[in-house]
Design a protein around this motif. Structure first.
Motif, PDB file in Angstrom:
ATOM      1  N   LYS A 173      -1.392  -4.937 -11.533  1.00 49.62           N
ATOM      2  CA  LYS A 173      -1.345  -5.502 -12.888  1.00 49.62           C
ATOM      3  C   LYS A 173      -0.894  -6.946 -12.782  1.00 49.62           C
ATOM      4  N   PRO A 174      -1.226  -7.774 -13.761  1.00 48.04           N
ATOM      5  CA  PRO A 174      -0.815  -9.180 -13.716  1.00 48.04           C
ATOM      6  C   PRO A 174       0.711  -9.339 -13.699  1.00 48.04           C
ATOM      7  N   ALA A 175       1.163 -10.356 -12.992  1.00 48.79           N
ATOM      8  CA  ALA A 175       2.598 -10.618 -12.882  1.00 48.79           C
ATOM      9  C   ALA A 175       3.223 -10.874 -14.254  1.00 48.79           C
ATOM     10  N   ALA A 176       2.514 -11.558 -15.134  1.00 49.09           N
ATOM     11  CA  ALA A 176       3.052 -11.845 -16.472  1.00 49.09           C
ATOM     12  C   ALA A 176       3.268 -10.557 -17.262  1.00 49.09           C
ATOM     13  N   THR A 177       2.358  -9.603 -17.118  1.00 52.92           N
ATOM     14  CA  THR A 177       2.500  -8.309 -17.794  1.00 52.92           C
ATOM     15  C   THR A 177       3.732  -7.582 -17.270  1.00 52.92           C
ATOM     16  N   LEU A 178       3.903  -7.588 -15.958  1.00 50.93           N
ATOM     17  CA  LEU A 178       5.057  -6.909 -15.360  1.00 50.93           C
ATOM     18  C   LEU A 178       6.361  -7.600 -15.736  1.00 50.93           C
ATOM     19  N   ARG A 179       6.343  -8.916 -15.853  1.00 50.44           N
ATOM     20  CA  ARG A 179       7.535  -9.653 -16.258  1.00 50.44           C
ATOM     21  C   ARG A 179       7.979  -9.215 -17.654  1.00 50.44           C
ATOM     22  N   LEU A 232       9.846  -0.353 -11.790  1.00 53.06           N
ATOM     23  CA  LEU A 232       9.826  -1.799 -11.965  1.00 53.06           C
ATOM     24  C   LEU A 232      11.229  -2.388 -11.846  1.00 53.06           C
ATOM     25  N   VAL A 233      12.205  -1.758 -12.487  1.00 53.29           N
ATOM     26  CA  VAL A 233      13.589  -2.231 -12.408  1.00 53.29           C
ATOM     27  C   VAL A 233      14.080  -2.139 -10.970  1.00 53.29           C
ATOM     28  N   PHE A 234      13.781  -1.050 -10.291  1.00 53.17           N
ATOM     29  CA  PHE A 234      14.215  -0.892  -8.905  1.00 53.17           C
ATOM     30  C   PHE A 234      13.586  -1.965  -8.018  1.00 53.17           C
ATOM     31  N   GLY A 235      12.296  -2.158  -8.156  1.00 50.50           N
ATOM     32  CA  GLY A 235      11.610  -3.152  -7.336  1.00 50.50           C
ATOM     33  C   GLY A 235      12.135  -4.558  -7.565  1.00 50.50           C
ATOM     34  N   ARG A 236      12.462  -4.855  -8.792  1.00 48.26           N
ATOM     35  CA  ARG A 236      12.914  -6.203  -9.134  1.00 48.26           C
ATOM     36  C   ARG A 236      14.396  -6.408  -8.811  1.00 48.26           C
ATOM     37  N   VAL A 237      15.242  -5.435  -9.160  1.00 49.00           N
ATOM     38  CA  VAL A 237      16.689  -5.609  -9.013  1.00 49.00           C
ATOM     39  C   VAL A 237      17.181  -5.226  -7.621  1.00 49.00           C
ATOM     40  N   ILE A 238      16.873  -4.037  -7.185  1.00 47.15           N
ATOM     41  CA  ILE A 238      17.413  -3.555  -5.915  1.00 47.15           C
ATOM     42  C   ILE A 238      16.695  -4.198  -4.734  1.00 47.15           C
ATOM     43  N   GLU A 239      15.369  -4.189  -4.772  1.00 48.21           N
ATOM     44  CA  GLU A 239      14.613  -4.734  -3.647  1.00 48.21           C
ATOM     45  C   GLU A 239      14.324  -6.218  -3.786  1.00 48.21           C
ATOM     46  N   GLN A 240      14.639  -6.800  -4.933  1.00 47.79           N
ATOM     47  CA  GLN A 240      14.487  -8.222  -5.213  1.00 47.79           C
ATOM     48  C   GLN A 240      13.077  -8.723  -4.905  1.00 47.79           C
ATOM     49  N   TRP A 256       0.840  -1.200   0.000  1.00 52.09           N
ATOM     50  CA  TRP A 256       0.000   0.000   0.000  1.00 52.09           C
ATOM     51  C   TRP A 256       0.877   1.253   0.000  1.00 52.09           C
ATOM     52  N   LEU A 257       1.926   1.261   0.827  1.00 51.89           N
ATOM     53  CA  LEU A 257       2.830   2.412   0.883  1.00 51.89           C
ATOM     54  C   LEU A 257       3.601   2.575  -0.428  1.00 51.89           C
ATOM     55  N   TYR A 258       4.039   1.480  -1.013  1.00 47.70           N
ATOM     56  CA  TYR A 258       4.753   1.565  -2.286  1.00 47.70           C
ATOM     57  C   TYR A 258       3.836   2.093  -3.390  1.00 47.70           C
ATOM     58  N   SER A 266       9.441 -10.233  -5.933  1.00 45.20           N
ATOM     59  CA  SER A 266       8.942 -11.167  -6.930  1.00 45.20           C
ATOM     60  C   SER A 266       7.938 -10.441  -7.819  1.00 45.20           C
ATOM     61  N   PHE A 267       7.650 -11.017  -8.969  1.00 43.45           N
ATOM     62  CA  PHE A 267       6.665 -10.409  -9.855  1.00 43.45           C
ATOM     63  C   PHE A 267       5.273 -10.449  -9.223  1.00 43.45           C
ATOM     64  N   ASP A 268       5.025 -11.443  -8.385  1.00 46.04           N
ATOM     65  CA  ASP A 268       3.740 -11.495  -7.682  1.00 46.04           C
ATOM     66  C   ASP A 268       3.614 -10.333  -6.699  1.00 46.04           C
ATOM     67  N   ALA A 269       4.703 -10.023  -5.995  1.00 43.15           N
ATOM     68  CA  ALA A 269       4.678  -8.891  -5.060  1.00 43.15           C
ATOM     69  C   ALA A 269       4.524  -7.576  -5.826  1.00 43.15           C
ATOM     70  N   LEU A 270       5.198  -7.463  -6.957  1.00 45.58           N
ATOM     71  CA  LEU A 270       5.075  -6.256  -7.770  1.00 45.58           C
ATOM     72  C   LEU A 270       3.668  -6.127  -8.342  1.00 45.58           C
ATOM     73  N   ALA A 271       3.026  -7.249  -8.635  1.00 42.11           N
ATOM     74  CA  ALA A 271       1.658  -7.224  -9.157  1.00 42.11           C
ATOM     75  C   ALA A 271       0.701  -6.622  -8.125  1.00 42.11           C
ATOM     76  N   VAL A 272       0.941  -6.893  -6.849  1.00 48.60           N
ATOM     77  CA  VAL A 272       0.110  -6.314  -5.789  1.00 48.60           C
ATOM     78  C   VAL A 272       0.317  -4.806  -5.733  1.00 48.60           C
ATOM     79  N   ILE A 273       1.557  -4.370  -5.872  1.00 46.90           N
ATOM     80  CA  ILE A 273       1.864  -2.934  -5.805  1.00 46.90           C
ATOM     81  C   ILE A 273       1.252  -2.183  -6.981  1.00 46.90           C
TER      82      ILE A 273
END
Length: 179
Positions: A141-147, A121-129, A70-72, A131-138
């Motif tokens: 959008k679907p995890a596959a789209t974000l991937r 997206l790059v920051f969330g995936r690379v720096i904060e490591q 929610w904060l992100y 998952s695409f599922d966690a990014l989908a919540v933020i």
């Protein structure tokens, strides 16, 4: 305080729950906003605005959901709003280039070749490591789209970095002194 306990207390809590959220998520959100905005001072403002919004809208936070996500999401929309305002401030000079931050000039230029969503997206995936599922919540959008978007952003970032002097030196073959 751990994240789960804070998730439960935040909607009900007052200033102490906010202070705990700032302590737990303040620095990660600052890094996140900094990578989206590419300006350390604006990132500080974005984080402060994010926590103000979170405190003002804490009744909308649903217990059982992730306070972090929610904060992100609030931070992301705050950064996007700041970037939109930046576009319309034609009469003000651009932010100072010599920020006391940890992003070098080459990386800053390469990151600015990406859209704010791609940077986030790059920051969330690379720096904060995350998952695409966690990014989908933020991002909602679907995890596959974000991937797929992440892969495109990564390629675009690699291409932007190829043009930097450091990358050109790495590509040059080893030259020995044979005099």
């Amino acid at each position: 305080m751990d994240a789960r306990t804070l998730d439960e207390r935040f909607a009900l809590g007052g200033e102490q729950a906010l202070a705990d959220a700032i302590e737990l998520y303040g620095q990660p959100l600052l890094r996140y906003c900094h990578h989206i905005l590419c300006d350390y001072h604006e990132a500080q403002d974005a984080v402060q605005t994010t926590f103000i919004k979170a405190y003002d809208n804490r009744s909308r936070f649903r217990t059982g959901t992730s306070l972090s996500a929610w904060l992100y999401r609030l931070a992301y929309t705050t950064c996007i709003d700041m970037l939109r305002r930046r576009k319309f401030q034609l009469l003000t000079p651009p932010p100072a280039a010599a920020d006391p931050d940890y992003i070098g000039d080459n990386l800053r230029r390469a990151l600015q070749a990406l859209s704010p969503e791609q940077r986030a997206l790059v920051f969330g995936r690379v720096i904060e490591q995350r998952s695409f599922d966690a990014l989908a919540v933020i991002y909602g959008k679907p995890a596959a789209t974000l991937r797929k978007r992440y892969e495109r952003a990564r390629k675009k970032l690699a291409q932007a970095l190829e043009g930097t002097p450091a990358e050109r030196r790495r590509k040059q073959p080893y030259e020995s002194n044979t005099r």
